[in-house]
Scaffold this active site. Structure first.
Site, mmCIF file in Angstrom:
data_model
loop_
_atom_site.group_PDB
_atom_site.id
_atom_site.type_symbol
_atom_site.label_atom_id
_atom_site.label_comp_id
_atom_site.label_asym_id
_atom_site.label_seq_id
_atom_site.Cartn_x
_atom_site.Cartn_y
_atom_site.Cartn_z
ATOM 1 N N GLY A 198 -2.610 4.533 2.688
ATOM 2 C CA GLY A 198 -3.573 4.326 1.607
ATOM 3 C C GLY A 198 -4.540 3.186 1.836
ATOM 4 C CB SER B 56 -0.912 0.035 1.228
ATOM 5 O OG SER B 56 -0.198 0.461 2.371
ATOM 6 C CG ASP B 57 1.490 5.773 -1.561
ATOM 7 O OD1 ASP B 57 2.407 5.952 -0.732
ATOM 8 O OD2 ASP B 57 1.381 6.456 -2.587
ATOM 9 C CG PHE B 58 4.074 5.181 3.317
ATOM 10 C CD1 PHE B 58 4.760 4.759 4.441
ATOM 11 C CD2 PHE B 58 4.574 4.845 2.072
ATOM 12 C CE1 PHE B 58 5.937 4.029 4.321
ATOM 13 C CE2 PHE B 58 5.749 4.116 1.940
ATOM 14 C CZ PHE B 58 6.428 3.701 3.062
#
Length: 723
Positions: free
Chosen positions: A269, A265-267
């Site tokens: 996200g 995941s993006d941070f």
């Protein structure tokens, strides 16, 4: 030492070469065993909580291993152009170490401007040696999101507007990184093309546009680059967050494309535990830091354990996530093949400089103002805040703790030596008031009167609302009153070259007033020396633009018929497949500078195209060859670009699409036969009525040239009907 001990040690020394210690290792620790066998063995030994511990972060840039089994932590690093500083554990605070300074490599848009896969391999290999030295097993890059609009603040981290160019450069970068058993993590999947409202905006993109424009680089990363990790995007697609989007992650990435690596995941996200579990997310990274309790609150931490213990989540789904993480680890930190690595070495700095030099684009050079001939120059005036500004340590997640950074002024002084006096005037300032700005401009113009040559160093920077993660640009114009300053300098009549440092295009109301323009990007640790080597002719420029420079913002499709930045909730990509040069070709709009444009200090002539056949079937390919000759007086490199035109199609298609390119290095008078292979894939378009790629029988043209608006030769052929 007693005699019994001597006898024992002697016996060990004799028997040691014949003892097979590998057989004593657990299977998962035995690097001689196949990866899948090691994965299953390790998985079988883990408890439920140990498994869940692998699938979420336990600090800013890492996730727990399994200490009981000797499985190490996963250590990630931003960003795509060099490593961020080490952080204080569980915070975003720089640790302030003396041992984590590294090489800053050029921004990825500069790499794309090299149009050279060898530079991609060099970049990835060199950078991953630094990551290995600092015990990182995953690099969060490359970024491959397509330039939809020049207003995107993060464009400098990506590789331009064309899916084919981006795919080729991304694959080479990935192969370079992973050659050292460090995982590349291609990002951000998918349709993450603006920073404005990036964490909430819902992108509406039709099926054909997804497959022709926004998916190809990710697909190539998986199927050609065999990338080991993919990062989801912050935004939503089709109403569902990309980091746990069932269509993107399950149907396309892991289903259609067969991705066997880790979805990260993006941070911050990740928004829903059940969606994250079921829809394909494997490793959750976050922004809620500060304590073990904070990490335990992550969507795939204690909430996941709770569902598993209540029987409301299937452990088999968890096992798939853990398999993917273990597989990545056995390819990286537990492979037994990672190099020792090196950090900020002379070799790596030289690599960074070479990439920067190859990516610099000579945009304009009337009267051969460049290269600068020092024999007739005694006083050089350098003007511009960017001449002294450090660029590598800002911009958001792409910040790099560079061991050093040669700024342009320093590089110019290094090269001029004692042959010319080099003076500097800021000309403008980021924080100047109106009266101070007027004063700075006047001082620069006064200094110009006594100069033999003016080098303007301007453009954008990595401050907020320029080239920066998290926010988009607010204006297409250059900031800080630069337009007026450039015009004023040009009006002095002195020899002048403007060098622009940026990761995006910008308006150029002064373009007809200046004789020479150089696009220098963000060049990393050796940026200033790279710029100077091009300005003074030590290097013949060979970079080409990886995106279109529009004359005005309205010439960009997203600002003409598309939506940008959307209505606050949704952004619809109404322009469809007509992005960049595809749009300007379709609408017959003259760009300021075209996709693929880039001049040289020498000249190249193109001969006649030769085709291996005039007709081909879907199962065949034709060979396209063309002689290219260096007709100038200097050695140099030319990027030969091949475009394909579908003469008649059942669905609208671009006038031309890039389907091949090769960079050739030629001495004066030397000729190279440049050869391309054109097969079915180069002729196909995505047909949403059949949910697949189609190559229609009929007439096609290959168009070969030096830029998308500088086609030097064409030839026709036919794709035969199916038999």
């Amino acid at each position: 030492m007693n005699s019994a001990k001597i006898i024992f040690l002697s016996l060990i020394a004799v028997l040691f070469p014949f003892m097979n210690f590998a057989q004593e290792l657990p299977v998962y620790q035995d690097i001689s065993k196949p990866v899948e066998e090691r994965v299953e063995d390790a998985l079988s030994r883990m408890t439920l909580r140990e498994k869940v511990g692998l699938v979420h972060a336990d600090r800013s840039y890492g996730a727990a291993g399994v200490p009981r089994l000797g499985i190490p932590e996963n250590n990630l690093t931003d960003g795509p152009s060099g490593m961020r500083p080490e952080m204080v554990w569980q915070t975003w605070i720089h640790a302030g170490l003396a041992s984590d300074s590294c090489t800053a490599y050029p921004a990825l848009i500069c790499l794309a401007a090299t149009w050279n896969q060898e530079m991609g391999m060099l970049f990835g290999k060199s950078y991953s040696e630094e990551a290995a030295y600092r015990k990182k097993n995953m690099i969060l890059g490359p970024g491959v999101n397509i330039f939809r609009t020049p207003m995107n603040g993060r464009n400098f981290e990506y590789m331009g507007e064309d899916p084919y160019l981006t795919s080729q450069m991304a694959v080479s970068y990935i192969k370079g990184v992973q050659s050292n058993n460090v995982a590349a993590c291609v990002k951000h999947f998918a349709v993450n093309n603006q920073e404005h409202l990036r964490t909430t905006i819902n992108a509406v993109v039709d099926e054909r546009t997804l497959n022709e424009i926004y998916f190809p680089a990710f697909k190539a990363a998986v199927q050609e680059g065999n990338v080991w990790a993919v990062m989801g995007a912050y935004n939503k697609f089709d109403g569902q967050y990309c980091c746990h989007n069932s269509f993107l992650l399950q149907d396309v990435l892991k289903g259609q494309w067969g991705f066997d690596g880790v979805v990260v995941s993006d941070f911050g996200g990740t928004h829903d535990t059940e969606e994250a579990i079921e829809n394909g997310l494997d490793l959750e990274m976050g922004t809620d830091l500060g304590s073990i309790e904070a990490y335990n609150r992550y969507k795939m931490a204690d909430p996941y354990i709770d569902l598993l213990e209540k029987g409301e989540a299937d452990e088999a789904v968890l096992d798939d996530k853990v398999r993917r993480i273990l597989r990545m680890m056995f390819r990286t930190s537990m492979s037994g093949h990672q190099p020792w690595g090196a950090l900020a070495s002379e070799k790596h700095m030289a690599d960074s400089r070479k990439i920067a030099e190859e990516g610099i684009v000579l945009m304009k050079n009337e009267g051969d103002v460049l290269p600068i001939d020092l024999s007739g120059v005694r006083r050089i005036l350098v003007v511009g805040d960017n001449a002294t500004r450090l660029m590598s340590r800002s911009g958001g997640s792409s910040e790099v703790k560079s061991k050093y950074e040669i700024v342009p002024l320093e590089g110019i002084r290094n090269r001029a030596g004692d042959r010319a006096e080099v003076i500097w005037q800021p000309g403008y300032s980021v924080n100047a008031s109106e009266s101070a700005a007027d004063s700075l401009r006047k001082e620069a113009l006064d200094a110009a009167c006594t100069a033999d040559f003016i080098i303007y160093i301007g453009g954008l920077n990595k401050e907020l609302y320029q080239d920066c993660e998290g926010v988009d640009r607010q204006s297409f114009s250059l900031p800080y009153g630069q337009d007026e300053l450039i015009s004023g300098l040009a009006a002095t009549g002195k020899k002048m070259a403007a060098v622009m440092v940026s990761g995006n295009s910008y308006a150029m109301p002064w373009i007809d007033e200046i004789p020479a323009l150089v696009q220098a990007w963000y060049g990393g640790s050796e940026a200033g020396n790279a710029i100077a080597s091009v300005l003074f002719g030590d290097v013949t420029p060979s970079g080409k633009l990886p995106f279109t420079f529009h004359g005005k913002l309205e010439d960009c499709a997203a600002h003409s018929i598309g939506e940008y930045p959307g209505d606050g909730e949704t952004v619809e990509y109404k322009e469809g497949i007509f992005v960049g040069y595809r749009w300007t070709d379709k609408e017959n709009i003259k760009p300021q500078f075209a996709f693929g444009h880039g001049l040289s200090y020498t000249d190249f002539s193109y001969g006649k195209i030769r085709l291996s056949a005039k007709t081909m079937t879907e199962d065949e390919a034709i060979t396209v060859s063309i002689p290219v000759t260096n007709t100038g007086k200097r050695a140099g490199a030319e990027v030969v670009q091949l475009y394909v035109n579908d003469v008649k199609s059942s669905l609208p298609r671009p006038v031309k699409e890039l389907k091949g390119f090769k960079k050739v290095y030629l001495a004066p008078g030397e000729t190279a036969e440049v050869i391309f292979t054109v097969g079915k894939d180069a002729l196909s378009f995505y047909d949403p009525s059949v949910h697949g790629w189609v190559a229609e029988a009929g007439d096609f043209k290959v168009m070969i040239g030096s830029a998308s608006d500088d086609i030097r030769a064409e030839a026709g052929f036919r794709l035969a009907d199916r038999r």
